[in-house]
Design a protein around this motif. Structure first.
Motif: not given
Length: 658
Positions: A335-339, A342-344, A364-367, A374-389
């Motif tokens: 849930x912390x990674x989700x928040x 969402x912020x990113x 443009x560079x900051x974007x 944000x892509x890395x956070x999504x990847x971390x969430x995916x790996x965490x969910x997969x390991x938990x499942x």
């Protein structure tokens, strides 16, 4: 290699998939050794050629007429279409070709047609669901009435067994289109753009002229041979070379399994192979179950499970108190990674609105940095969910194996829609990975011949598992007047059951599954075993009896205590105890041994080591046995120090070097 699989009595063929990694390759013609980076580059060239042609096919046939024709299963002449997607597309005349000046063999075109055909076939179901939702568009999209729910389920294919969350998500998507354009879309092909082609190589659509796989002498290794280009734009067949790639098979692949051609994907510069294999597994059955495991879903307690037994007389008894799979820490991190994600995303969207089409904008560079983070956070969430499942599924299957269960009954996920419980709690419930857990549970249970069946969830937490009377839910057992949901109390005076809400729920789920096991069917779309509805006559027998029927004898005092003769004192030893070595090996000294703790325990006489804590300086707190290696309290046992067992001298027989 041989494609035949010998099956025994009570066995069935099961196809599964495991992950492999291509670490190197050898060009068969020249003997050149390709490193992982070079191999990934050449596989990437082939992937780009196949995915580019697949994207062209998807863009050309992303319309209702072509998708309906492919989903009908017959061609213009009335003949049935083949099951292979690439053969069906060729029967319909949907072909593709590489870019001008690029020469590829026919198998590369096959892989592109197979990928596009699978995507177009799956689009037919989405088109039917979207058409049913549009046809029965409600007066208030955010809240359907019961009659509107019945109407949309009638219009959608298999709508009565479709999760309500799928219909709700489609409704939100159509409502967003209506707010933007002021009208409803004509269908899913106007609602969604043509999907992107995934960067992968479906080698299963090829034959020996493009790829082949065989086991090596070592049962844990295999050899994959395939043709790869030597340049990104091969102009002739001379630019294609045979490359041999050794693969280390995961330990989950049985030695006697039949290997199939894998699917290759590029991930962070490395080549990953999805290895499909077929092996023999015990056959699962729909009925004749006597021991079942019931699994209930929770929020902080992700899973609650326990086993019940169906006796010959029709009664059901619980086997033990059950267990819980708690993942509060992992879920909190998720849930912390989700928040954070969402912020990113919100910040990146704001930058995109400010940048518009100006590529030279200062933001443009900051974007770009925000998008990558944000892509890395999504990847971390995916790996965490997969390991938990995987962890939760393995725990459930292990519970079933230990209890000797032949079936696992799980709540139907159709009723697991998060609404009416607040914004935060609704979000947490909607982010649960229940679907992934059930899929992996089916995968692991099939290896040991255990069936996984979904049952209706209505009333499992509401009624008592002993008498089916509605329960009263409270905050905790010591707070019976505070409303809550964790603790359940039965209002039936003849029953009086009380316990954890989740513990009562898994008993109800398992009992309902055993009594309705004759109603188990196999879903044609997914191949999963399900129980569609609850029969009142069978539900009346889904009662779990207490673990034991023996009652303890009432030992309350009803009269004066009977007078007993005093116990004679034990005789003292008449001979002296033999002398022996001092320490733990010594015998009890002669005479009466005092029961009071007058001295420190034996562990205190060891040499001081790493398990010792310092003597406290506070006079009010002086723990006994907490000094000189005795442990933190009198009942704590630590690993003995290494000097207790002397190290053997290995240099006594070496002799002199001179």
């Amino acid at each position: 290699m041989s494609r035949s699989l010998s099956l025994g009595v009570g066995e069935t063929a099961r196809t599964a998939c495991a992950r492999g990694l291509l670490r190197a390759g050898v060009v068969e013609k020249t003997g050149e050794v390709l490193s992982a980076a070079v191999l990934g580059e050449r596989v990437g060239w082939a992937v780009d050629l196949a995915s580019g042609m697949a994207a062209g096919l998807l863009a050309a046939h992303w319309n209702a007429a072509d998708v309906d024709l492919l989903a009908s299963g017959v061609d213009a002449a009335g003949r049935g279409l083949p099951s292979n997607a690439w053969m069906a597309l060729r029967r319909l005349g949907w072909t593709t070709s590489p870019p001008v000046g690029v020469r590829v063999n026919d198998r590369i075109v096959r892989m592109a047609q197979e990928q596009a055909g699978r995507t177009l076939r799956s689009a037919a179901w989405r088109a039917d669901v979207t058409a049913g939702v549009i046809e029965t568009w409600p007066a208030e999209p955010t809240k359907r009435t019961p009659d509107e729910w019945d109407a949309v389920r009638e219009a959608v294919p298999s709508g009565w067994y479709l999760p309500s969350s799928v219909i709700t998500s489609r409704t939100r998507q159509i409502a967003s289109f209506a707010r933007k354009y002021g009208r409803l879309p004509a269908g899913v092909f106007e609602l969604e753009a043509a999907p992107h082609a995934t960067r992968m190589l479906l080698l299963s659509a090829c034959d020996g002229q493009q790829a082949a796989i065989a086991r090596a002498d070592d049962p844990g290794r295999a050899l994959l041979r395939l043709q790869l280009p030597t340049r990104p734009d091969p102009s002739s067949y001379q630019d294609w070379m045979w490359v041999a790639c050794p693969i280390t098979l995961p330990p989950t692949v049985p030695p006697g399994a039949v290997l199939h051609l894998p699917t290759l994907r590029i991930h962070q510069g490395t080549v990953r192979a999805d290895l499909a294999y077929t092996h023999a597994a015990p056959r699962t059955r729909h009925t004749a179950h006597t021991v079942a495991l019931g699994v209930d879903w929770g929020l902080n307690t992700l899973l609650s499970a326990g086993a019940v037994r169906l006796h010959d007389n029709g009664t059901i008894a619980a086997l033990g108190a059950g267990g819980m799979f708690r993942a509060a820490g992992v879920l909190a991190r998720q849930h912390r990674l989700r928040r954070e994600g969402e912020h990113l995303h919100a910040k990146a969207d704001q930058y995109q609105r400010l940048i518009a089409d100006n590529a030279q904008h200062p933001l443009a560079a900051r974007h770009h940095v925000l998008t990558e983070e944000a892509r890395r956070v999504c990847a971390r969430r995916s790996k965490l969910n997969e390991a938990l499942a995987w962890s939760a599924a393995r725990w459930s299957v292990d519970q079933a194996v230990t209890a000797g269960a032949t079936v696992i009954y799980v709540e139907d996920l159709r009723s697991m829609e998060a609404r009416g419980m607040g914004r935060t709690l609704n979000t947490r419930l909607s982010q649960q990975i229940r679907g992934q857990i059930v899929e992996r549970m089916r995968h692991l249970a099939a290896e040991v011949g255990i069936a996984v069946v979904t049952v209706p969830a209505r009333g499992t937490s509401r009624n008592c598992p002993r008498c089916l009377v509605p329960l009263r839910h409270r905050k905790a057992p010591d707070r019976p007047t505070v409303s809550g949901w964790k603790w359940a109390l039965c209002l039936n005076p003849d029953c009086g059951w009380q316990g954890d809400r989740d513990m009562g729920a898994w008993q109800r789920i398992a009992a309902r599954g055993l009594t309705h096991q004759t109603k188990t069917v196999t879903d044609r779309a997914s191949g999963a075993m399900v129980i569609r509805s609850v029969v009142d006559k069978l539900e009346a027998t889904a009662v779990v009896e207490p673990a034991t029927t023996h009652t303890r004898r009432d030992r309350s005092k009803t009269g004066p205590t009977r007078r007993r003769t005093p116990r004679p004192a034990p005789r003292r030893r008449r001979a002296l105890s033999p002398t022996g070595p001092s320490g733990p090996e010594g015998k009890r000294p002669e005479g009466h041994a005092h029961t009071g703790r007058m001295r420190l325990p034996r562990a205190a006489h060891r040499n001081q080591g790493v398990t010792t804590i310092s003597t406290p300086t506070n006079r009010r707190h002086r723990p006994r046995g907490a000094v000189l290696g005795a442990g933190f309290h009198l009942h704590a046992h630590v690993t003995p120090p290494r000097w207790v067992q002397p190290v053997p001298d290995t240099t006594s027989c070496t002799g002199s070097l001179s």
